[in-house]
Design a protein around this motif. Structure first.
Motif, PDB file in Angstrom:
ATOM      1  N   GLY A   1       0.787  -1.238   0.000  1.00  0.00           N
ATOM      2  CA  GLY A   1       0.000   0.000   0.000  1.00  0.00           C
ATOM      3  C   GLY A   1       0.811   1.276   0.000  1.00  0.00           C
ATOM      4  N   ALA A   2       2.130   1.177  -0.088  1.00  0.00           N
ATOM      5  CA  ALA A   2       2.971   2.373  -0.075  1.00  0.00           C
ATOM      6  C   ALA A   2       2.994   3.044  -1.444  1.00  0.00           C
ATOM      7  N   LYS A   3       3.281   4.323  -1.435  1.00  0.00           N
ATOM      8  CA  LYS A   3       3.495   5.075  -2.679  1.00  0.00           C
ATOM      9  C   LYS A   3       4.973   4.955  -3.034  1.00  0.00           C
ATOM     10  N   VAL A   4       5.274   4.603  -4.271  1.00  0.00           N
ATOM     11  CA  VAL A   4       6.656   4.315  -4.655  1.00  0.00           C
ATOM     12  C   VAL A   4       7.189   5.354  -5.631  1.00  0.00           C
ATOM     13  N   ILE A   5       8.385   5.869  -5.322  1.00  0.00           N
ATOM     14  CA  ILE A   5       9.158   6.712  -6.243  1.00  0.00           C
ATOM     15  C   ILE A   5      10.411   5.916  -6.587  1.00  0.00           C
ATOM     16  N   SER A   6      10.875   6.030  -7.816  1.00  0.00           N
ATOM     17  CA  SER A   6      12.085   5.280  -8.187  1.00  0.00           C
ATOM     18  C   SER A   6      12.984   6.128  -9.064  1.00  0.00           C
ATOM     19  N   THR A   7      14.276   5.824  -9.035  1.00  0.00           N
ATOM     20  CA  THR A   7      15.213   6.478  -9.957  1.00  0.00           C
ATOM     21  C   THR A   7      15.547   5.520 -11.090  1.00  0.00           C
ATOM     22  N   ALA A   8      15.841   6.085 -12.258  1.00  0.00           N
ATOM     23  CA  ALA A   8      16.225   5.308 -13.432  1.00  0.00           C
ATOM     24  C   ALA A   8      17.580   5.810 -13.913  1.00  0.00           C
ATOM     25  N   TYR A   9      18.453   4.868 -14.296  1.00  0.00           N
ATOM     26  CA  TYR A   9      19.806   5.224 -14.707  1.00  0.00           C
ATOM     27  C   TYR A   9      19.955   5.376 -16.221  1.00  0.00           C
ATOM     28  N   SER A  10      18.872   5.106 -16.962  1.00  0.00           N
ATOM     29  CA  SER A  10      18.918   5.235 -18.420  1.00  0.00           C
ATOM     30  C   SER A  10      17.494   5.377 -18.938  1.00  0.00           C
ATOM     31  N   LEU A  11      17.373   5.760 -20.208  1.00  0.00           N
ATOM     32  CA  LEU A  11      16.059   5.879 -20.815  1.00  0.00           C
ATOM     33  C   LEU A  11      15.364   4.520 -20.849  1.00  0.00           C
ATOM     34  N   GLU A  12      16.139   3.433 -21.113  1.00  0.00           N
ATOM     35  CA  GLU A  12      15.574   2.082 -21.124  1.00  0.00           C
ATOM     36  C   GLU A  12      15.004   1.722 -19.761  1.00  0.00           C
ATOM     37  N   ASP A  13      15.763   2.066 -18.688  1.00  0.00           N
ATOM     38  CA  ASP A  13      15.280   1.807 -17.326  1.00  0.00           C
ATOM     39  C   ASP A  13      13.979   2.563 -17.049  1.00  0.00           C
ATOM     40  N   LYS A  14      13.935   3.820 -17.481  1.00  0.00           N
ATOM     41  CA  LYS A  14      12.744   4.656 -17.259  1.00  0.00           C
ATOM     42  C   LYS A  14      11.529   4.037 -17.953  1.00  0.00           C
ATOM     43  N   GLN A  15      11.721   3.610 -19.204  1.00  0.00           N
ATOM     44  CA  GLN A  15      10.609   3.001 -19.946  1.00  0.00           C
ATOM     45  C   GLN A  15      10.164   1.690 -19.298  1.00  0.00           C
ATOM     46  N   TYR A  16      11.134   0.916 -18.807  1.00  0.00           N
ATOM     47  CA  TYR A  16      10.803  -0.346 -18.133  1.00  0.00           C
ATOM     48  C   TYR A  16       9.958  -0.085 -16.885  1.00  0.00           C
ATOM     49  N   LEU A  17      10.371   0.897 -16.079  1.00  0.00           N
ATOM     50  CA  LEU A  17       9.645   1.195 -14.843  1.00  0.00           C
ATOM     51  C   LEU A  17       8.246   1.735 -15.126  1.00  0.00           C
TER      52      LEU A  17
END
Length: 367
Positions: free
Chosen positions: A180-196
């Motif tokens: 039930g938590a709200k999640v923020i994440s960092t991405a190290y590349s554009l591919e990572d961002k799209q995956y997330l």
């Protein structure tokens, strides 16, 4: 297979890690292995079907006096029970099992048949495939350790998962969101961002897995500013880092080290009563850092998932975690970040890549 009189000798290959002298780069070698020792009272003989590969912490093994010339490789295994010792109560032949071999195990998980004490195994759900079971069990254990025992991810909390597209980050995001938590994440590349951004919750859950993805690949985004903006200035309740920079003049020879946040950024974005869970085993906090944490009533915890194997006092709790991980995997709450399964003959080369931290997905050998 060779026969001498009535005795049958079965020869199998197993992978080991070889370190000739301290500081020297380790190498991986296949060794021929003849006949397992007799099955002891609490042993389970397992035919290995899949084994996930994880980085070997030779420094930790040295510190706890487990250095050997040849270290077994491959500890997260799934397979079928062939035989059980006379005091084994949890398993019987033909059961499907999964588990993590202990740090002091003499067995290489990269071997067709191994002996495992029954207290390191749990049943594998029938609908979970071999590779997913072996490839999820360690990251699941780390995520549980971080979000259940070192902190309490729950509804209303905000969790920051650094490098969320990593195998561990992926499982941690899913566990935090499931709680039930709200999640923020960092991405190290554009591919990572799209995956997330493509990560979707199980059917019936409307909330997105990741509320915000912070792309730090261009070095222009301030993580602490982004997190404070997302939380209305209150800060994040739980932070799971993937390493931090501790000093301004730190070596930034690799792309990942350039993208890591500074420890001051983590302290800045942490909310009142927050939990910073770090994988940085040599973290150094200066008096001003400690003072900032004191003012926030915040805590710093070190994520060492080996602690369950270093002390058997909570063995029952440990096994219940593994069972819960498999249950969530069978219900599609966990979907691991796995590469395509690899045949055994490629294990040596693949392990070299894993040991150099060059694999972005979890590598699994399938028999």
């Amino acid at each position: 297979m060779a026969t001498a009189g009535r005795r049958v000798t079965i020869t199998m290959k197993a992978l080991y890690c070889q370190q000739n002298s301290p500081g020297e780069e380790i190498t991986f070698v296949f060794q021929e292995r003849e006949n397992l020792p007799p099955t002891r009272d609490n042993d389970v003989k397992v035919q290995v079907r899949a084994c996930a590969l994880s980085w070997i912490d030779t420094k930790l093994l040295s510190e706890i006096k487990l250095e050997k010339e040849l270290l077994p490789v491959g500890r997260e295994i799934s397979g079928v029970v062939l035989e059980v010792g006379r005091k084994v109560t949890f398993f019987q032949p033909d059961d499907e099992v999964v588990g993590i071999l202990p740090l002091d195990s003499e067995e290489s998980g990269l071997c067709e048949v191994i002996l495992v004490h029954e207290h390191y195994l749990v049943h594998k759900p029938e609908k979970v495939c071999w590779a997913e079971a072996a490839g999820t069990v360690r990251d699941g254990l780390r995520a549980y350790t971080a979000l259940h025992y070192l902190s309490q991810a729950s509804p209303g909390k905000t969790v920051l998962v650094m490098d969320g597209a990593s195998p561990f980050g992926t499982i941690a995001i899913q566990l935090a969101q499931h709680r039930g938590a709200k999640v923020i994440s960092t991405a190290y590349s554009l591919e990572d961002k799209q995956y997330l951004e493509r990560l979707r919750p199980p059917v019936g859950m409307r909330q997105l897995l990741v509320a915000r993805v912070i792309d730090v690949s261009n070095g222009k985004i301030d993580v602490s500013e982004s997190c404070l903006e997302e939380t209305g200035g209150l800060g994040v309740d739980i932070v799971l880092d993937a390493g931090v920079k501790q000093f301004k003049a730190e070596d930034e020879s690799t792309l990942k080290s350039q993208l890591l946040p500074h420890k001051h950024d983590i302290i800045t974005l942490l909310g009142v009563g927050g939990h910073w869970i770090t994988t940085e085993k040599n973290l150094q906090l200066d008096p001003p850092d400690s003072h900032s944490l004191f003012l926030k009533g915040a805590t710093v915890s070190f994520l060492n998932d080996e602690i369950w194997n270093l002390s058997n006092i909570q063995q029952g709790k440990y096994l219940s975690i593994l069972e819960d991980i498999m249950e969530k995997l069978s219900r599609n709450i966990f979907r691991p970040q796995l590469d395509e399964p690899i045949p055994l003959y490629e294990a040596k080369v693949t392990m070299e890549i894993v040991q150099k931290n060059q694999a972005r997905k979890r590598q699994v050998i399938q028999f």
